[in-house]
Scaffold this motif. Structure first.
Motif, PDB file in Angstrom:
ATOM      1  N   UNK A  41       0.824  -1.216   0.000  1.00  0.00           N
ATOM      2  CA  UNK A  41       0.000   0.000   0.000  1.00  0.00           C
ATOM      3  C   UNK A  41       0.860   1.270   0.000  1.00  0.00           C
ATOM      4  N   UNK A  42       0.279   2.356  -0.496  1.00  0.00           N
ATOM      5  CA  UNK A  42       0.991   3.637  -0.563  1.00  0.00           C
ATOM      6  C   UNK A  42       1.239   4.215   0.828  1.00  0.00           C
ATOM      7  N   UNK A  43       0.267   4.024   1.726  1.00  0.00           N
ATOM      8  CA  UNK A  43       0.345   4.563   3.081  1.00  0.00           C
ATOM      9  C   UNK A  43      -0.262   3.541   4.036  1.00  0.00           C
ATOM     10  N   UNK A  44       0.314   3.453   5.241  1.00  0.00           N
ATOM     11  CA  UNK A  44      -0.217   2.579   6.291  1.00  0.00           C
ATOM     12  C   UNK A  44      -0.602   3.447   7.478  1.00  0.00           C
ATOM     13  N   UNK A  45      -1.862   3.346   7.902  1.00  0.00           N
ATOM     14  CA  UNK A  45      -2.308   3.980   9.140  1.00  0.00           C
ATOM     15  C   UNK A  45      -2.246   2.898  10.207  1.00  0.00           C
ATOM     16  N   UNK A  46      -1.369   3.065  11.191  1.00  0.00           N
ATOM     17  CA  UNK A  46      -1.023   1.993  12.127  1.00  0.00           C
ATOM     18  C   UNK A  46      -1.429   2.337  13.560  1.00  0.00           C
ATOM     19  N   UNK A  47      -2.312   1.520  14.130  1.00  0.00           N
ATOM     20  CA  UNK A  47      -2.626   1.621  15.552  1.00  0.00           C
ATOM     21  C   UNK A  47      -1.407   1.126  16.329  1.00  0.00           C
ATOM     22  N   UNK A  48      -1.297   1.487  17.600  1.00  0.00           N
ATOM     23  CA  UNK A  48      -0.147   1.057  18.398  1.00  0.00           C
ATOM     24  C   UNK A  48      -0.487  -0.158  19.251  1.00  0.00           C
ATOM     25  N   UNK A  49      -1.526  -0.044  20.053  1.00  0.00           N
ATOM     26  CA  UNK A  49      -1.863  -1.100  21.000  1.00  0.00           C
ATOM     27  C   UNK A  49      -2.783  -2.125  20.323  1.00  0.00           C
ATOM     28  N   UNK A  50      -2.233  -3.306  20.005  1.00  0.00           N
ATOM     29  CA  UNK A  50      -3.000  -4.366  19.347  1.00  0.00           C
ATOM     30  C   UNK A  50      -2.526  -5.725  19.852  1.00  0.00           C
ATOM     31  N   UNK A  72       1.983   5.903   9.211  1.00  0.00           N
ATOM     32  CA  UNK A  72       1.484   6.975  10.057  1.00  0.00           C
ATOM     33  C   UNK A  72       0.808   6.327  11.255  1.00  0.00           C
ATOM     34  N   UNK A  73       1.241   6.690  12.432  1.00  0.00           N
ATOM     35  CA  UNK A  73       0.658   6.127  13.643  1.00  0.00           C
ATOM     36  C   UNK A  73      -0.686   6.748  13.958  1.00  0.00           C
ATOM     37  N   UNK A  74      -1.605   5.916  14.435  1.00  0.00           N
ATOM     38  CA  UNK A  74      -2.903   6.380  14.942  1.00  0.00           C
ATOM     39  C   UNK A  74      -3.013   5.835  16.354  1.00  0.00           C
ATOM     40  N   UNK A  75      -3.063   6.698  17.344  1.00  0.00           N
ATOM     41  CA  UNK A  75      -3.098   6.175  18.703  1.00  0.00           C
ATOM     42  C   UNK A  75      -3.742   7.130  19.691  1.00  0.00           C
ATOM     43  N   UNK A  76      -4.397   6.560  20.672  1.00  0.00           N
ATOM     44  CA  UNK A  76      -4.917   7.333  21.798  1.00  0.00           C
ATOM     45  C   UNK A  76      -3.802   7.544  22.825  1.00  0.00           C
ATOM     46  N   UNK A  77      -2.684   6.833  22.637  1.00  0.00           N
ATOM     47  CA  UNK A  77      -1.572   6.887  23.585  1.00  0.00           C
ATOM     48  C   UNK A  77      -0.387   7.649  22.997  1.00  0.00           C
ATOM     49  N   UNK A  78      -0.662   8.724  22.275  1.00  0.00           N
ATOM     50  CA  UNK A  78       0.404   9.446  21.559  1.00  0.00           C
ATOM     51  C   UNK A  78       1.525   9.890  22.494  1.00  0.00           C
ATOM     52  N   UNK A  79       1.166  10.351  23.680  1.00  0.00           N
ATOM     53  CA  UNK A  79       2.204  10.848  24.593  1.00  0.00           C
ATOM     54  C   UNK A  79       3.105   9.724  25.088  1.00  0.00           C
ATOM     55  N   UNK A  80       2.521   8.559  25.334  1.00  0.00           N
ATOM     56  CA  UNK A  80       3.306   7.431  25.854  1.00  0.00           C
ATOM     57  C   UNK A  80       3.967   6.628  24.744  1.00  0.00           C
ATOM     58  N   UNK A  81       3.214   6.322  23.698  1.00  0.00           N
ATOM     59  CA  UNK A  81       3.678   5.376  22.676  1.00  0.00           C
ATOM     60  C   UNK A  81       4.109   6.028  21.370  1.00  0.00           C
ATOM     61  N   UNK A  82       3.781   7.295  21.197  1.00  0.00           N
ATOM     62  CA  UNK A  82       4.096   7.970  19.941  1.00  0.00           C
ATOM     63  C   UNK A  82       5.576   7.966  19.606  1.00  0.00           C
ATOM     64  N   UNK A  91       6.383   7.959  10.207  1.00  0.00           N
ATOM     65  CA  UNK A  91       6.688   9.324   9.778  1.00  0.00           C
ATOM     66  C   UNK A  91       6.055  10.357  10.694  1.00  0.00           C
ATOM     67  N   UNK A  92       4.935   9.987  11.275  1.00  0.00           N
ATOM     68  CA  UNK A  92       4.138  10.935  12.045  1.00  0.00           C
ATOM     69  C   UNK A  92       3.161  10.135  12.897  1.00  0.00           C
ATOM     70  N   UNK A  93       2.631  10.785  13.940  1.00  0.00           N
ATOM     71  CA  UNK A  93       1.627  10.140  14.781  1.00  0.00           C
ATOM     72  C   UNK A  93       0.430  11.076  14.889  1.00  0.00           C
ATOM     73  N   UNK A  94      -0.756  10.536  14.592  1.00  0.00           N
ATOM     74  CA  UNK A  94      -2.007  11.276  14.711  1.00  0.00           C
ATOM     75  C   UNK A  94      -2.715  10.743  15.957  1.00  0.00           C
ATOM     76  N   UNK A 106      -2.889  14.393   6.393  1.00  0.00           N
ATOM     77  CA  UNK A 106      -1.636  13.677   6.656  1.00  0.00           C
ATOM     78  C   UNK A 106      -1.355  12.654   5.552  1.00  0.00           C
ATOM     79  N   UNK A 107      -2.380  11.985   5.048  1.00  0.00           N
ATOM     80  CA  UNK A 107      -2.185  11.021   3.953  1.00  0.00           C
ATOM     81  C   UNK A 107      -1.693  11.739   2.706  1.00  0.00           C
ATOM     82  N   UNK A 108      -2.343  12.833   2.351  1.00  0.00           N
ATOM     83  CA  UNK A 108      -1.965  13.577   1.143  1.00  0.00           C
ATOM     84  C   UNK A 108      -0.533  14.108   1.230  1.00  0.00           C
ATOM     85  N   UNK A 109      -0.133  14.516   2.420  1.00  0.00           N
ATOM     86  CA  UNK A 109       1.234  15.019   2.611  1.00  0.00           C
ATOM     87  C   UNK A 109       2.262  13.960   2.183  1.00  0.00           C
ATOM     88  N   UNK A 110       1.989  12.699   2.467  1.00  0.00           N
ATOM     89  CA  UNK A 110       2.959  11.637   2.163  1.00  0.00           C
ATOM     90  C   UNK A 110       2.720  10.960   0.813  1.00  0.00           C
TER      91      UNK A 110
END
Length: 112
Positions: A41-50, A72-82, A91-94, A106-110
Motif C-alpha cells: 500500500x501507498x500509506x499505512x495507518x497503524x494503531x499502536x496497541x494491538x 502513520x501512527x494512529x493512537x490514543x496513547x500518543x504521549x506514551x507510545x508515539x 513518519x508521524x503520529x495522529x 496527513x495522507x496527502x502530505x505523504x
C-alpha cells in the motif's frame, strides 16, 4: 492500509476514507505485515496497541521489508507510545480522536 484492532474505529476510518482511497483493513500487526507484502500500500495507518503484534513491532517489520514504507501512527496513547512508533520508523503520529480532514491532510502530505 488501515491497521486497527478496534472494529468500531476500523469501520469509522473506512467510512471516513473509503470514498477517496482504497482501504486494505488489518486487525493486528502480524496481519498488517502479511498484507503489506501482498499489496504494497501507498500509506499505512497503524494503531499502536494491538494483540498478536503491536504497531511498534509491525512498523519495524514493515520497514525491514520496505525501508521507504510510509507509516502513520494512529493512537490514543500518543504521549506514551508515539515516540516508540516514530523511533520504529513511522513518519508521524495522529492522536485519537481524529477528524476525516486530519487523516486526509496527513495522507496527502505523504502521497505527494
Amino acid at each position: 492500509m488501515v491497521v486497527e484492532d478496534d472494529s468500531a474505529v476500523l469501520e469509522t476510518v473506512q467510512i471516513m476514507l473509503g470514498d477517496k482511497y482504497e482501504i486494505i483493513p488489518a486487525t493486528n500487526g502480524e496481519e498488517a505485515v502479511k498484507k503489506y507484502k501482498m499489496f504494497k500500500p501507498d500509506v499505512v495507518l497503524m494503531d499502536v496497541m494491538m494483540p498478536v503484534m503491536d504497531g511498534v513491532e509491525a512498523t519495524k517489520e514493515i520497514k525491514k521489508i520496505d525501508p521507504q514504507a510510509k507509516i502513520i501512527g494512529l493512537t490514543a496513547y500518543a504521549r506514551k507510545k508515539g515516540k516508540e512508533l516514530l523511533d520504529a520508523g513511522a513518519l508521524e503520529v495522529v492522536e485519537k480522536p481524529f477528524t476525516r480532514r486530519q487523516l486526509i491532510e496527513v495522507i496527502e502530505k505523504y502521497l505527494e
